[in-house]
Design an enzyme around this catalytic site. Structure first.
Site, PDB file in Angstrom:
ATOM      1  N   ARG A  64       0.337   9.990  -2.775  1.00 49.27           N
ATOM      2  CA  ARG A  64       0.980   8.696  -2.508  1.00 49.27           C
ATOM      3  C   ARG A  64       1.190   7.904  -3.791  1.00 49.27           C
ATOM      4  NH1 ARG A  64      -2.902   6.320   1.854  1.00 49.27           N
ATOM      5  NH2 ARG A  64      -4.307   7.341   0.397  1.00 49.27           N
ATOM      6  N   ASN A  88       0.082   8.332   4.524  1.00 51.65           N
ATOM      7  CA  ASN A  88      -0.483   9.533   5.125  1.00 51.65           C
ATOM      8  C   ASN A  88      -0.214   9.504   6.618  1.00 51.65           C
ATOM      9  OD1 ASN A  88      -1.582  10.504   2.736  1.00 51.65           O
ATOM     10  ND2 ASN A  88      -3.611   9.679   3.121  1.00 51.65           N
TER      11      ASN A  88
END
EC number: 3.6.1.7
Length: 95
Positions: free
Chosen positions: A21, A39
């Site tokens: 990320r 996620n």
């Protein structure tokens, strides 16, 4: 940066807990793109929603296919994003 494309990208593999990320946020910000990365609850997928000029969005997709060094990307699915949300930057979401 209202013109361009909006896509939803699902990246599957070893992409959680490996800095994926942060990797995406850093590159998206450098490319001047807006949207978010998060996620997914399955434990093996990351969702990227990104908006911007097509060439820059495509560059981010290429980077997502590679991922950071600790990631192992098995597949990348890209589809148009039909959401109406306006993004003012690129963020990591934790929802």
């Amino acid at each position: 940066m209202g013109s361009g494309v909006r896509v939803r990208v699902i990246v599957k593999g070893i992409v959680q807990g490996v800095g994926f990320r942060s990797f995406i946020r850093r590159h998206a910000t450098a490319l001047g793109l807006t949207g978010y990365v998060r996620n997914l609850p399955d434990g093996e997928s990351v969702e990227i929603v990104v908006s911007g000029p097509e060439d820059r969005v495509n560059e981010l997709i290429k980077l997502a296919k590679r991922g950071p060094p600790a990631a192992v990307v098995d597949s990348v699915e890209v589809e148009p994003y039909e959401g109406v949300e306006d993004f003012t930057g690129f963020s990591v979401r934790y929802d």
